[in-house]
Design a protein around this motif. Sequence first.
Motif, mmCIF file in Angstrom:
data_model
loop_
_atom_site.group_PDB
_atom_site.id
_atom_site.type_symbol
_atom_site.label_atom_id
_atom_site.label_comp_id
_atom_site.label_asym_id
_atom_site.label_seq_id
_atom_site.Cartn_x
_atom_site.Cartn_y
_atom_site.Cartn_z
ATOM 1 N N PRO A 1 0.811 -1.225 0.000
ATOM 2 C CA PRO A 1 0.000 0.000 0.000
ATOM 3 C C PRO A 1 0.842 1.272 0.000
ATOM 4 C CG PRO A 1 -0.786 -1.544 1.652
ATOM 5 C CD PRO A 1 0.500 -2.081 1.141
ATOM 6 N N LEU A 2 1.974 1.236 0.694
ATOM 7 C CA LEU A 2 2.848 2.411 0.730
ATOM 8 C C LEU A 2 3.420 2.687 -0.651
ATOM 9 C CD1 LEU A 2 4.265 4.631 2.298
ATOM 10 C CD2 LEU A 2 6.033 2.970 2.942
ATOM 11 N N GLY A 3 3.819 1.641 -1.365
ATOM 12 C CA GLY A 3 4.332 1.826 -2.720
ATOM 13 C C GLY A 3 3.272 2.351 -3.667
ATOM 14 N N VAL A 4 2.051 1.823 -3.545
ATOM 15 C CA VAL A 4 0.934 2.315 -4.364
ATOM 16 C C VAL A 4 0.650 3.776 -4.046
ATOM 17 C CG1 VAL A 4 -1.539 2.069 -4.818
ATOM 18 C CG2 VAL A 4 -0.096 0.027 -4.646
ATOM 19 N N LEU A 5 0.707 4.127 -2.761
ATOM 20 C CA LEU A 5 0.470 5.513 -2.354
ATOM 21 C C LEU A 5 1.518 6.443 -2.956
ATOM 22 C CD1 LEU A 5 -1.061 7.565 -0.566
ATOM 23 C CD2 LEU A 5 0.549 6.997 1.269
#
Length: 220
Positions: A37-41
């Motif tokens: 999720p952090l990478g997608v964010l």
Amino acid sequence: MFASITPQIWDAILLGLGQTLAMVGISGVASVLLGFPLGVLLFSLARRGPSGRLVNLLVGFLVNVVRSFPYAVLMVWLLPFTKAIVQTTFGPVAASVSLTVAAIPFFARLVERALIDLPAGKTDAALAMGSSPWQLVTKVWLPEALPTLVSAVTTTLVTLVGYSAMAGIIGGGGLGRLAYNYGYQRFMPEVMLATIIILIVLVQAIQFIGDAIAKAVDHR
């Protein structure tokens, strides 16, 4: 050379292998669940105009701060946090805390890179058809980047194997602790060699399985 290793030490080696697998497994799962999720964010914020890019820079700065810490320093610095989370600073579970903190930003950057490399036209086409952010992630980005993401998971797990050996020295257990206690402190090079061979085999197995899965899910 290995004939001099007693059955008791072989039992300790097997226990150390189990602890290493536990550390890598726990921190690997946690890193993927939190790092994806952090990478997608990070990727999505960069596409949202000046304000989104500003937030991307701030989040990216925090990610880079964590990544800039040498793991040995980060591991010691996080001991109070580890104590607060799992009520101990010893054992594989405790070591998994610092391993996870170290691996999350590492994996997040790999995810961001995988998404950046996707053809922009597919994202634009999905948005033009009215896809929601959730549909964009699950129906476009994840399927298209899946081979690269599998490779990112593989790279992260291999890195965690190396980190786990360092974590073992300060109480995490595992093969790193065994190599230090027996191979270094007790001058038993055969134990050191055995742990090194096991770690090499473990890394090779992870890489082989990861490459096979990445090839299997590559629909291109």
